[in-house]
Write an enzyme that holds these catalytic residues in place. Structure first.
Site, PDB file in Angstrom:
ATOM      1  N   THR A 124      -1.801  -2.782   2.565  1.00 47.59           N
ATOM      2  CA  THR A 124      -3.424  -2.681   3.101  1.00 47.59           C
ATOM      3  C   THR A 124      -4.409  -3.921   2.895  1.00 47.59           C
ATOM      4  O   THR A 124      -4.159  -4.609   1.984  1.00 47.59           O
ATOM      5  CB  THR A 124      -3.852  -1.371   2.209  1.00 47.59           C
ATOM      6  N   ARG A 152       3.617  10.009   8.430  1.00 50.59           N
ATOM      7  CA  ARG A 152       2.982  10.113   7.061  1.00 50.59           C
ATOM      8  C   ARG A 152       1.754   9.308   7.038  1.00 50.59           C
ATOM      9  O   ARG A 152       1.416   8.254   7.781  1.00 50.59           O
ATOM     10  CB  ARG A 152       4.032   9.162   6.409  1.00 50.59           C
ATOM     11  N   GLY A 154      -1.063   7.564   4.594  1.00 50.18           N
ATOM     12  CA  GLY A 154      -1.407   6.929   3.350  1.00 50.18           C
ATOM     13  C   GLY A 154      -2.748   7.141   2.639  1.00 50.18           C
ATOM     14  O   GLY A 154      -3.423   7.944   3.203  1.00 50.18           O
ATOM     15  N   ASP A 155      -3.041   6.376   1.613  1.00 51.88           N
ATOM     16  CA  ASP A 155      -4.372   6.569   1.096  1.00 51.88           C
ATOM     17  C   ASP A 155      -5.531   6.157   1.865  1.00 51.88           C
ATOM     18  O   ASP A 155      -6.553   6.289   1.689  1.00 51.88           O
ATOM     19  CB  ASP A 155      -3.982   5.827  -0.359  1.00 51.88           C
ATOM     20  N   THR A 175      -4.672  -1.172  -2.736  1.00 52.99           N
ATOM     21  CA  THR A 175      -3.473  -1.589  -1.960  1.00 52.99           C
ATOM     22  C   THR A 175      -2.310  -1.075  -2.433  1.00 52.99           C
ATOM     23  O   THR A 175      -2.232  -1.034  -4.006  1.00 52.99           O
ATOM     24  CB  THR A 175      -3.503  -2.973  -1.552  1.00 52.99           C
ATOM     25  N   GLY A 176      -0.964  -1.017  -1.875  1.00 54.44           N
ATOM     26  CA  GLY A 176       0.301  -0.846  -2.410  1.00 54.44           C
ATOM     27  C   GLY A 176       0.829   0.604  -2.219  1.00 54.44           C
ATOM     28  O   GLY A 176       0.634   0.829  -0.982  1.00 54.44           O
TER      29      GLY A 176
END
Length: 255
Positions: A124, A152, A154-155, A175-176
């Protein structure tokens, strides 16, 4: 950053397991505590602009897919082909490594790919800001984790996970591995710590707790209400830059 293909966002978005782009983005206003996210975008050139539209023009906090893209079309947001040749090359190489079991992340996805092969024929970017009145804002954008399952999310578009901003606390963006950030609500947790801790200490405490609870795979950037920033990660490296009128530009790759 979405216009620079070196970053995994917008034009540089990574491809999912099926070889398609599904980009996410989120934005939040620390003064009003309003924010919104968008997800599963295929053709929007700047997903963060669409997230801002959702925040300002709708009553929702998350829109995904074709409906979100139609909103962008209604407001004249530019579209683009986000599936660029370099990401296609990387996707082919990564899928080959996944099938050879050379990639350690997403082990259950690998088993799914092997067991149900007929079903299916990098990090990100985030930004934090504070204006002269002390108002805070957070934003992030991503193509998601390479080789993710189609569909999917993500965050990045999830308030409290990928980003959070509150004038009374601070702002943060992560991020990650998004699943870790969502399960532990890391951006909100980091902001809560800034109630009594400066930005760097809050970032370090957050990553330490994440490592204890979920292992490695997270980086976070924080900005407290006094304008101090913090950076911490348990990933191999994290690139960041900061700018302040009295200090100018500071940038670094942390290892």
């Amino acid at each position: 950053m979405e216009d620079n293909p070196i970053f995994n966002a917008g034009k540089g978005s990574t491809l999912n397991l099926a070889g398609n782009v599904e980009a996410d983005a989120g934005i939040m206003d620390g003064k009003t505590l309003r924010g919104a996210g968008v997800a599963l975008l295929h053709h929007v050139k700047n997903p963060i602009s669409l997230a801002k539209l959702v925040m300002e023009k709708t009553d929702h906090a998350l829109l995904a897919g074709k409906t979100a893209e139609r909103l962008g079309e209604a407001y004249g947001l530019p579209t683009a082909n986000l599936r660029i040749p370099e990401r296609i090359r990387q996707w082919k190489q990564a899928k080959h490594e996944l099938e050879k079991r050379s990639i350690s992340y997403f082990p259950r996805n690998l088993k799914l790919l092997q067991d149900k092969r007929g079903f299916f024929l990098r990090d990100t970017v985030g930004a934090l800001a504070q204006d002269q009145k002390g108002n805070l804002a957070a934003a992030d954008s991503t193509g998601g984790v390479s080789l993710k399952l189609p569909g999917r999310i993500g965050d990045s578009p999830i308030l409290g996970a990928g980003l959070y901003a509150d004038n009374s606390l601070g702002a943060a963006t992560a991020t990650g591995v998004g699943e870790i950030a969502m399960r532990l609500v890391v951006s909100k947790s980091a902001c809560d710590l800034m109630r009594s801790s400066p930005a760097q200490r809050a970032a370090a405490k957050t990553v330490k707790e994440v490592t204890r609870l979920a292992g490695k795979g997270l980086g976070i950037v924080t900005l407290d209400r006094r304008g101090r920033f913090g950076v911490a990660h348990n990933t191999p490296h994290l690139c960041w830059a900061a700018f302040a009128e009295d200090k100018g530009l500071i940038s670094q790759m942390r290892r």
